[in-house]
Design an enzyme around this catalytic site. Structure first.
Site, PDB file in Angstrom:
ATOM      1  N   SER A 107       2.290   2.205  -0.717  1.00 18.02           N
ATOM      2  CA  SER A 107       2.340   1.845   0.700  1.00 18.02           C
ATOM      3  C   SER A 107       2.096   3.109   1.529  1.00 18.02           C
ATOM      4  O   SER A 107       2.327   4.227   1.027  1.00 18.02           O
ATOM      5  CB  SER A 107       3.730   1.293   1.050  1.00 18.02           C
ATOM      6  OG  SER A 107       3.922   1.236   2.452  1.00 18.02           O
ATOM      7  N   TYR A 133      13.099   0.765   0.815  1.00 16.07           N
ATOM      8  CA  TYR A 133      11.666   0.508   0.560  1.00 16.07           C
ATOM      9  C   TYR A 133      10.869   1.816   0.579  1.00 16.07           C
ATOM     10  O   TYR A 133      10.080   2.090  -0.333  1.00 16.07           O
ATOM     11  CB  TYR A 133      11.139  -0.459   1.629  1.00 16.07           C
ATOM     12  CG  TYR A 133       9.694  -0.879   1.440  1.00 16.07           C
ATOM     13  CD1 TYR A 133       9.364  -1.933   0.604  1.00 16.07           C
ATOM     14  CD2 TYR A 133       8.667  -0.227   2.121  1.00 16.07           C
ATOM     15  CE1 TYR A 133       8.034  -2.331   0.430  1.00 16.07           C
ATOM     16  CE2 TYR A 133       7.343  -0.624   1.963  1.00 16.07           C
ATOM     17  CZ  TYR A 133       7.036  -1.674   1.120  1.00 16.07           C
ATOM     18  OH  TYR A 133       5.727  -2.068   0.955  1.00 16.07           O
TER      19      TYR A 133
HETATM   20  P1  NAD Z   1       4.057 -10.771  -1.160  1.00 13.56           P
HETATM   21  O1  NAD Z   1       5.489 -11.026  -0.859  1.00 13.56           O
HETATM   22  O2  NAD Z   1       3.078 -11.861  -0.917  1.00 13.56           O
HETATM   23  O3  NAD Z   1       3.856 -10.309  -2.674  1.00 13.56           O
HETATM   24  C1  NAD Z   1       4.846  -9.719  -3.466  1.00 13.56           C
HETATM   25  C2  NAD Z   1       4.909 -10.487  -4.761  1.00 13.56           C
HETATM   26  O4  NAD Z   1       5.790  -9.826  -5.671  1.00 13.56           O
HETATM   27  C3  NAD Z   1       5.446 -11.912  -4.558  1.00 13.56           C
HETATM   28  O5  NAD Z   1       4.562 -12.831  -5.164  1.00 13.56           O
HETATM   29  C4  NAD Z   1       6.788 -11.876  -5.249  1.00 13.56           C
HETATM   30  O6  NAD Z   1       7.166 -13.103  -5.816  1.00 13.56           O
HETATM   31  C5  NAD Z   1       6.540 -10.838  -6.323  1.00 13.56           C
HETATM   32  N1  NAD Z   1       7.770 -10.292  -6.864  1.00 13.56           N
HETATM   33  C6  NAD Z   1       8.882  -9.900  -6.178  1.00 13.56           C
HETATM   34  N2  NAD Z   1       9.822  -9.509  -7.052  1.00 13.56           N
HETATM   35  C7  NAD Z   1       9.300  -9.647  -8.287  1.00 13.56           C
HETATM   36  C8  NAD Z   1       9.807  -9.401  -9.585  1.00 13.56           C
HETATM   37  N3  NAD Z   1      11.058  -8.950  -9.775  1.00 13.56           N
HETATM   38  N4  NAD Z   1       9.005  -9.656 -10.652  1.00 13.56           N
HETATM   39  C9  NAD Z   1       7.752 -10.142 -10.472  1.00 13.56           C
HETATM   40  N5  NAD Z   1       7.235 -10.383  -9.260  1.00 13.56           N
HETATM   41  C10 NAD Z   1       8.007 -10.147  -8.176  1.00 13.56           C
HETATM   42  O7  NAD Z   1       3.678  -9.469  -0.334  1.00 13.56           O
HETATM   43  P2  NAD Z   1       2.423  -8.477  -0.476  1.00 13.56           P
HETATM   44  O8  NAD Z   1       2.245  -7.886   0.840  1.00 13.56           O
HETATM   45  O9  NAD Z   1       1.271  -9.145  -1.133  1.00 13.56           O
HETATM   46  O10 NAD Z   1       3.032  -7.339  -1.428  1.00 13.56           O
HETATM   47  C11 NAD Z   1       2.353  -6.844  -2.575  1.00 13.56           C
HETATM   48  C12 NAD Z   1       2.588  -5.350  -2.701  1.00 13.56           C
HETATM   49  O11 NAD Z   1       1.954  -4.688  -1.608  1.00 13.56           O
HETATM   50  C13 NAD Z   1       4.059  -4.935  -2.659  1.00 13.56           C
HETATM   51  O12 NAD Z   1       4.280  -3.920  -3.621  1.00 13.56           O
HETATM   52  C14 NAD Z   1       4.209  -4.374  -1.257  1.00 13.56           C
HETATM   53  O13 NAD Z   1       5.243  -3.408  -1.181  1.00 13.56           O
HETATM   54  C15 NAD Z   1       2.835  -3.757  -1.059  1.00 13.56           C
HETATM   55  N6  NAD Z   1       2.490  -3.499   0.345  1.00 13.56           N
HETATM   56  C16 NAD Z   1       2.263  -4.528   1.215  1.00 13.56           C
HETATM   57  C17 NAD Z   1       1.917  -4.233   2.526  1.00 13.56           C
HETATM   58  C18 NAD Z   1       1.627  -5.310   3.544  1.00 13.56           C
HETATM   59  O14 NAD Z   1       1.425  -4.958   4.718  1.00 13.56           O
HETATM   60  N7  NAD Z   1       1.584  -6.588   3.184  1.00 13.56           N
HETATM   61  C19 NAD Z   1       1.813  -2.902   2.946  1.00 13.56           C
HETATM   62  C20 NAD Z   1       2.068  -1.885   2.045  1.00 13.56           C
HETATM   63  C21 NAD Z   1       2.398  -2.192   0.736  1.00 13.56           C
END
Ligand code: NAD
Length: 268
Positions: free
Chosen positions: A153, A166
């Site tokens: 991130s 986080y």
């Molecule tokens: P999201 O909530 O759609 O995806 C996260 C996924 O991880 C979900 O499907 C959830 O069920 C799964 N998950 C959570 N705990 C888990 C576990 N213990 N075992 C297996 N799966 C698990 O959100 P996203 O934005 O697609 O997030 C994906 C990644 O991107 C994350 O690591 C998040 O920190 C990172 N991220 C997202 C953003 C953003 O703006 N959306 C920005 C920076 C980083």
């Protein structure tokens, strides 16, 4: 897109929604067989697997596992080896937030976020590297012995009040990724991160779903649009393919310029 990953086998964690889902689809489009790891929602994950295999004529398997549990991670990799024969690409994407003011944050909120976002990436990366070393290099499909892409991130470097667990987890991912990359580079295993800025997914829906929230968010984004999951997925395909064969230990920021200190846009 050409099928740059034809014949390769990819595991994407947390792949039934958001960024992970987009990455799993692009992996299939690029010709890779793909394991879609998910935590809950059997129907959604199985439907995605069906769509990917049908659209791109690849194998796609939905596998339920909690990435923060060692035994479940081991079982997932065992199934992948049994059904797909090997692993070439790991995308460490699963992640979550448990936000709280620092002095109100419970140990459970702290441990859950570190457990999934950092320990989960450790457990999957360790298992992937064990598999890569057992398998060796298969020159016909890739110059590298294996590739790991960690989804970090912008908060691996930008401090984030109210989200200390986080930000600490993503800072940890940065040093884990770089240290592992250093340790295994001589084996031709490449380890990199993508650092998304604000991407339109369920994790941060309150930051973009109303016009007012979107306007506030744009103050932090010099490029003046929210990122889409596909922006991250295209970068992941590049990092997983031989197009980036000389790239390892890198944090690739895909953030519309969020790291450019937008508060100084007008001279500060
Ligand atoms: P999201 O909530 O759609 O995806 C996260 C996924 O991880 C979900 O499907 C959830 O069920 C799964 N998950 C959570 N705990 C888990 C576990 N213990 N075992 C297996 N799966 C698990 O959100 P996203 O934005 O697609 O997030 C994906 C990644 O991107 C994350 O690591 C998040 O920190 C990172 N991220 C997202 C953003 C953003 O703006 N959306 C920005 C920076 C980083």
């Amino acid at each position: 897109m050409t099928r740059k990953l034809e014949g390769q086998k990819a595991l994407v964690t947390g792949a039934s929604s958001g960024i992970g889902k987009a990455i799993a689809i692009e992996m299939g489009r690029a010709g890779a067989d793909v394991v879609i790891n998910y935590l809950s929602g059997d129907d959604k994950a199985n439907q995605l697997a069906g769509e990917i295999s049908q659209s791109f004529q690849v194998k796609a398997i939905a596998h339920k596992a909690d990435v923060s549990r060692d035994s479940e991670v081991q079982a997932m990799f065992e199934r992948m080896r049994a059904e797909l024969g090997r692993i070439d690409i790991l995308v460490n994407n699963a992640g979550l937030q448990k936000d709280a003011a620092f002095d109100e944050m419970t140990l459970e909120q702290w441990n859950t976020v570190i457990g999934v976002n950092l320990t989960g990436q450790f457990l999957c990366a360790r298992e992937a590297i064990r598999s890569f070393k057992r398998q060796g290099i298969l020159e016909q499909i890739s110059r590298a012995m294996g590739k790991i892409v960690c989804i970090s991130s912008v908060h691996e470097v930008i401090p984030w009040a109210g989200h200390v667990n986080y930000a600490a987890s993503k800072g940890g991912v940065m040093m884990m990724m770089k240290s592992v990359a250093q340790e295994v580079a001589h084996l031709r295993i490449r380890v990199n991160s993508i650092c998304p800025g604000a991407i339109r997914t369920p994790i941060n829906h309150e930051a973009w779903e109303t016009a007012g929230a979107y306007e506030t968010l744009m103050k932090l984004v010099p490029y003046k649009r929210i990122g889409e999951p596909e922006d991250i997925a295209r970068a992941a395909i590049w990092l997983a393919s031989d197009d980036s064969d000389y790239v390892t230990g890198v944090s690739l920021f895909v953030d519309g310029g969020m790291l450019l200190y937008p508060g100084f846009e007008s001279g500060g």
